[in-house]
Every structure is written in C-alpha cells, then in structure tokens.
Write a protein that holds these residues in place. Sequence first.
Motif, short mmCIF file in Angstrom:
data_model
loop_
_atom_site.label_atom_id
_atom_site.label_comp_id
_atom_site.label_asym_id
_atom_site.label_seq_id
_atom_site.Cartn_x
_atom_site.Cartn_y
_atom_site.Cartn_z
N SER A 122 85.08 -2.52 -5.49
CA SER A 122 83.92 -2.07 -4.72
C SER A 122 83.16 -0.97 -5.44
O SER A 122 81.93 -0.89 -5.36
N ALA A 123 83.89 -0.14 -6.19
CA ALA A 123 83.25 0.95 -6.92
C ALA A 123 82.30 0.44 -8.00
O ALA A 123 81.37 1.16 -8.40
N VAL A 124 82.53 -0.79 -8.48
CA VAL A 124 81.63 -1.36 -9.48
C VAL A 124 80.80 -2.49 -8.86
O VAL A 124 80.35 -3.41 -9.55
N ASP A 125 80.63 -2.42 -7.53
CA ASP A 125 79.77 -3.34 -6.79
C ASP A 125 80.25 -4.78 -6.86
O ASP A 125 79.45 -5.70 -7.05
N VAL A 126 81.55 -4.98 -6.72
CA VAL A 126 82.12 -6.32 -6.66
C VAL A 126 82.88 -6.44 -5.35
O VAL A 126 83.84 -5.70 -5.11
N ALA A 127 82.46 -7.36 -4.49
CA ALA A 127 83.13 -7.58 -3.21
C ALA A 127 84.13 -8.71 -3.38
O ALA A 127 83.75 -9.88 -3.49
N LEU A 128 85.40 -8.40 -3.40
CA LEU A 128 86.43 -9.43 -3.57
C LEU A 128 86.49 -10.36 -2.38
O LEU A 128 86.62 -11.58 -2.53
N LEU A 129 86.41 -9.81 -1.19
CA LEU A 129 86.56 -10.60 0.02
C LEU A 129 85.21 -10.91 0.64
O LEU A 129 84.36 -10.04 0.75
N PRO A 130 84.98 -12.16 1.02
CA PRO A 130 83.71 -12.50 1.66
C PRO A 130 83.58 -11.82 3.02
O PRO A 130 84.56 -11.64 3.73
#
Length: 382
Positions: A122-130
């Motif tokens: 999340s800190a690098v703007d990646v959402a793992l979970l939809p």
Amino acid sequence: MSRARGFPAFGPVRGAGRFARTWWGRAWVAGLEDSALDGEQLRVGRKLARAGHVGAITASPGRLSAVVHDPGDDAAYPTAVRVPELTDAEWDRLAAQVGAESGHLAALLDGEMPTALADAASAVDVALLPGIGDFDSDCGCPGWEMPCRHAAAVAYQAAWLLDADPFVLLLLRGRDRDFLVETAPPGIPATAAFADPVATLPAPPGVPADRPAALSVPAAPGIDPDALALLAADAAVRARALLAECSAPGEVAVLPLADDIVRFAAVHPTAEPRLRGARADLDRAVAAWRQGGLAGLRALDTVWKAPRAELARGGDAAGSVAEAAVEVTGNHVTLGDAQLRYGRDGRWYPYRRRANNWWPSGRPNPDAAAALLDAGGVVEGG
C-alpha cells in the motif's frame, strides 16, 4: 507467462460461521460484499457455496470460473468472477517490496501473507486485495444483479482457496508464484531457496548446462566430422540428463531405438531432415517429445483406459472453462477442436486439431483446466 490453476469441487460444509479464517480471506469477502448490489443474492450465494453446488474452480489472471448447479431451477450455469490485474509497473513495485524484506517471501511460501507485506504494498500504491468496485461477473443465468447468486457462490468458495494458499490471490492479480521467486534478490532464506524440489547438476566450469565442451574430430575416410561431433555432444548431454534423472546408483533409463530417434530429432533440429524415413509422423512425434519428453510421446502414441474418476474430474474441470460439448473416450477428453489426453504420469496433455490431425499444443499439467487454458484459452463449441 502466468498459468491457470484448477481446484476440485468442495463438498458440502456444515455450519454458518465466517467464510474465511485468514485476514486476507476475510478481506476478500469484505471486498465482495461491499461491492454487491443485492444482499439477497449474497445470502443465496453463501447457501449454494456451503451446500457444495459449485463445481471445480479454475483460477487464472483476472478470472475465476466454475459451473454452478442451482437446485432452485435445476440448472447448471457457467459462471465467471473477474477482478482487475495489477499493471506491470505495480508488479515491479510489489516485487521490490517482497525483496526488501526476506521474511515476506518465506512467509508466502509457507502459506501466510504478512500484514506487513500488504502495508508495504500500500505504501507504494499497490492494492493486493480487491476492494469496492473491483468485482465483476458473468453468468449464464437470467439474473442481472452483480454478483448474481452463482457468482457470489464462486467468490465465497474462492475465499477458502485463498485461506489455503495466498498465491491464488497473486495469480488472480496477474502473476504466479514463479514471478516472485525468480525476481527475489540473492540472499533469500533457505526456505525459499529449497521450495522448488527440482535440483540440477552444476555445469562444468565455462560450459553451459545444456551443451558439453566442443569436440575436435579429426578427418578420416568415411567419417563425417560434423555428424560424429553431433553424436558425441548428444551422448554427453544424454548422459548428464540420465544422471540427473536417476533415483539410485546404477539406475539408468535406456530408450528403445524408435523413441531415441524421436528424442534425437527433438533435441537436434538440424538432424531431423535425415531422420524423416524413421517415422511417418516424425513432426508430430517431435512436438510430443518437446511437450513432455517420453511421457509426452506416449500420450501421442497410446490410447488406454484411464481411471474413470480422473476422467470425470478432468471433464468437469475442462468443461468449467470451455463452451463446447465434452466427449470422453479412453484417456481422451475432446472439446470441439481441443483435446486433453490423460497420461500415465498423471498429467493432462493438451492437443489442438490441425489439418485433420491432433497436434500437441501447450504444456502438460496435472490440472485439466489449466492445461486447456495453457493450450490456447477457452474453447468455443463446434
């Protein structure tokens, strides 16, 4: 390239508790429920999922698919649940975050997803979970809701798959386990280094693993130096492969001459024209060897009575991603212009119809649906 994975159908499950036991499984369910337009569809979907009315599930990048039987109208509906794939740039950032902390990859390989990894992503703007708005669906039923009860049932059972293996989530987001393992930097924990049971022998210093040192062949009457050098090189590579395959000292696999000719032609394409007379369908045999070695050649050449349970599972799994009638004969499952052949090694070998013949197409896989998708995607009926 990311590969599809297939999972056998779940049986009926008693109880009415939470659908997921892990934090990431519960987050998946929360994203689904927050995206739903009709709570009644979710309620019926949970009931269908717990009653075991969802068939084998196939997970592939951006997609879950299964056939759902609805006892309400006694019909079966091909159903797909879709979530967005991460972009290449997002995957690069995620891989960097996994590599920055050695424990992240080790935890994933051990079936866990650390909350620290999700926070770092999340800190690098990646959402793992939809989340809200990320779920979409297709279903053959007349319902218009998103999700309908059948898509909800598939998505709820997917939470059980995620509980057991967080790499299912990563596959749905676009990449598979191999991507993170291969992009991990040097110095990863031993649990990661030895996660793959396939071991290889080191190459001699300065020599590629698949090619022995060059052989100098002196000119002599009646001897083709190039042909002899090729034979010697092949013998060295074959000896190396045999050593790697042996499970006990002194154990050596000896191929019959007819099979070894196919192997030689597959390994040395320049020699194939000289071997044309050895077998009428040498092209197909070479393709089969390149597909799966000796087991692949056997899948081409032999028809046998495979276990009925395996064929049933294979037909069910393949049918979940195909739009063609399934025909089962011997160890063959045929779907229009595609065919899967169950090998004696427990893998499904994908084939495609070409010029009135069946040709190997794609990689063999223990899962029928994955083999079918790897061979060229969803098959449309004929």
